[in-house]
Scaffold this motif. Sequence first.
Motif, mmCIF file in Angstrom:
data_model
loop_
_atom_site.group_PDB
_atom_site.id
_atom_site.type_symbol
_atom_site.label_atom_id
_atom_site.label_comp_id
_atom_site.label_asym_id
_atom_site.label_seq_id
_atom_site.Cartn_x
_atom_site.Cartn_y
_atom_site.Cartn_z
ATOM 1 N N ASN A 207 0.831 -1.211 0.000
ATOM 2 C CA ASN A 207 0.000 0.000 0.000
ATOM 3 C C ASN A 207 0.865 1.262 0.000
ATOM 4 O OD1 ASN A 207 -2.395 -1.469 0.003
ATOM 5 N ND2 ASN A 207 -2.513 -1.524 2.242
ATOM 6 N N ARG A 208 1.990 1.190 0.698
ATOM 7 C CA ARG A 208 2.878 2.358 0.720
ATOM 8 C C ARG A 208 3.502 2.587 -0.659
ATOM 9 N NH1 ARG A 208 3.866 7.319 1.799
ATOM 10 N NH2 ARG A 208 5.994 7.812 2.468
ATOM 11 N N THR A 209 3.870 1.510 -1.365
ATOM 12 C CA THR A 209 4.390 1.681 -2.719
ATOM 13 C C THR A 209 3.340 2.296 -3.636
ATOM 14 O OG1 THR A 209 3.744 -0.569 -3.359
ATOM 15 C CG2 THR A 209 5.944 -0.284 -2.437
ATOM 16 N N GLN A 210 2.084 1.931 -3.450
ATOM 17 C CA GLN A 210 1.027 2.528 -4.255
ATOM 18 C C GLN A 210 0.877 4.016 -3.939
ATOM 19 O OE1 GLN A 210 0.941 0.028 -6.470
ATOM 20 N NE2 GLN A 210 -1.263 0.353 -6.662
ATOM 21 N N ASP A 211 0.978 4.375 -2.663
ATOM 22 C CA ASP A 211 0.901 5.788 -2.292
ATOM 23 C C ASP A 211 2.028 6.594 -2.935
ATOM 24 O OD1 ASP A 211 -1.323 5.267 -0.795
ATOM 25 O OD2 ASP A 211 -0.243 5.109 1.107
ATOM 26 N N ILE A 212 3.249 6.040 -2.872
ATOM 27 C CA ILE A 212 4.393 6.744 -3.454
ATOM 28 C C ILE A 212 4.232 6.859 -4.960
ATOM 29 C CG2 ILE A 212 6.878 6.608 -3.852
ATOM 30 C CD1 ILE A 212 7.177 5.369 -1.111
ATOM 31 N N SER A 213 3.798 5.802 -5.627
ATOM 32 C CA SER A 213 3.612 5.841 -7.076
ATOM 33 C C SER A 213 2.559 6.870 -7.465
ATOM 34 C CB SER A 213 3.211 4.451 -7.583
ATOM 35 O OG SER A 213 4.204 3.495 -7.303
ATOM 36 N N ALA A 214 1.468 6.928 -6.718
ATOM 37 C CA ALA A 214 0.425 7.901 -7.021
ATOM 38 C C ALA A 214 0.919 9.331 -6.809
ATOM 39 C CB ALA A 214 -0.804 7.628 -6.158
ATOM 40 N N SER A 215 1.678 9.544 -5.742
ATOM 41 C CA SER A 215 2.212 10.887 -5.498
ATOM 42 C C SER A 215 3.200 11.296 -6.575
ATOM 43 C CB SER A 215 2.878 10.938 -4.118
ATOM 44 O OG SER A 215 1.960 10.645 -3.091
#
Length: 566
Positions: A207-215
């Motif tokens: 989930n954190r990788t998804q947050d970073i990718s979206a940002s």
Amino acid sequence: MRPVFKLSDLGRLYDARLGELDPHFSRKVNTTRLKERLICLIPDLRAQAQGRDVILMFNADIGEAIKIACSQNADDEAIHLVRAAQILRKEILSSEYTFDGCFKPGCEKDVVPASLLALVRMVLRGPSIQDQKEASDATMKVALSLSQLLVFNITKTPNETAVSHVRHVKARETPLAIYTGLMIHAKTRQRGLIDTLSSHGLCISYNRTQDISASLAKSVCAQFDRDGCVCPSTLKRGAFTTGAVDNIDHNPSARNAMDSFHGTAISIIQFPTPDKPGTDREPIPINVNTATQNTIPLLPAEYSEVAPVSLPTSELKVPASRGQVKAEDTMLSESREKEDGWLSMMYLLDKEKLDSGDFVSWAAYHANRQSADIRPISPIALMPLFTEQAHSTAMILHAMKLVKRCIQHLNPGQLPVITIDQPLFCISKQIQWTWPEAFGEDKFVVLMGGLHIEMNVMKLLGDLLNGSGWTSILVQSEITTSGRADAILKGSHVTRSRYVHQVTAAALHRLQSSAYKSYMESLAPPDVPMDLNTWCAANASHVPQFQYWTLVLELELLAMQSVRSL
């Protein structure tokens, strides 16, 4: 035998250890105070002046002195461990690391307290100061990795309830944990693998990788809107820039693969020089620590939307060429001299064993004579992919617009240049002839890719050599097989065709040189000898076979010059 220590040596070792614990420590160690503290801590140690030096020695034997200085029990060791843990936890919890979207040089050391790194290094290499000084870079990398994992998995207050994994805090996400999670996500896209490693404290969660990718995606798209075009931030301003367009195909070999990808890829390549190295652009401001939804923003419509277009059904009007397209004579002569220099090395084939400085192959000869100047690195950026297939007028026209807009943004005033393979080259030329006001040959340079240029040159040589018995000679000489010889005639295998034509050119040159040597030996004193070029022209004028193989040799050398120019 009694141990003896020089106070000056102990001061230097103590200063080195303080520097490892605190890199910002710059004060000089007061050896007098150090001596007093040592004598206070070790009662059997006394100081003795010997000239300008101060000598420290034990009153009793070394064994008894070490026993007194190091006397301890399990309780003392436990107290030391608790104290060390308290010191390290205080330093770790007081430090924070903010990931701004990029890994700066030295970021791994910045996030790790010096005391923690020193402790890990002592565990790995031993507490001796001398062993720490002799530690290799590999040991430092391991120590940094272990230290980052400790920082990443530390908790401020213990959780009384049973949990399956440690809850990580964003403020203590180390570069190693972030990079490992992002790299595995980019390589595999497997949520289970990332979460498994995260539960073991090795990387951030899925989930954190998804947050970073979206940002990252939001920040990049916002930068595209500010620039007015899609232009990767890794490219420089003021450097000569070109574009490349090609189709991209991805056919998964896995049995459980659900789909494939057939689209278009656009790359931007820059060629900085020592005179014009270009200037780095400002990095994209990214804040990946704010709360965000895992929604990827859309690219600008002028980039992602391919407008439909069609060529006129009537015949295209090819514009007349302006002047003669020909390279400078000096450039061609210099290039030919380099090929003649390689042919002049064919005498080395008569040697039983080549020396280390002997270069017979074409590639090794020219590589050995290249200048050793260090050239600037050429930045290369891949633009966002298109799902539309490349073999269409609409897609090629859209790609030419995007490349032109990107080049004008990076290097204003430069004529757009695009490289493209042979089938797409035909479409791009039709576009230039149909819309000369915007994409005419005087406003846009379209180059055919080097691979297809060489393939067509090899095919031309194959058409010339077809039926001459050349393939039979190659098979009988065991240079290639009969099946591969047919492929070489068609130029379908570039590397193999290039090698065979190099061997042919070397053999023709040796035969030509041998015939010219026989001619020179047959001359009588009143006869005036002809130079090599005049002699070749004279024989070609009345011997068709000589003319044919001379033409083959000239074309093969011209093909090699073309390959070196790509």
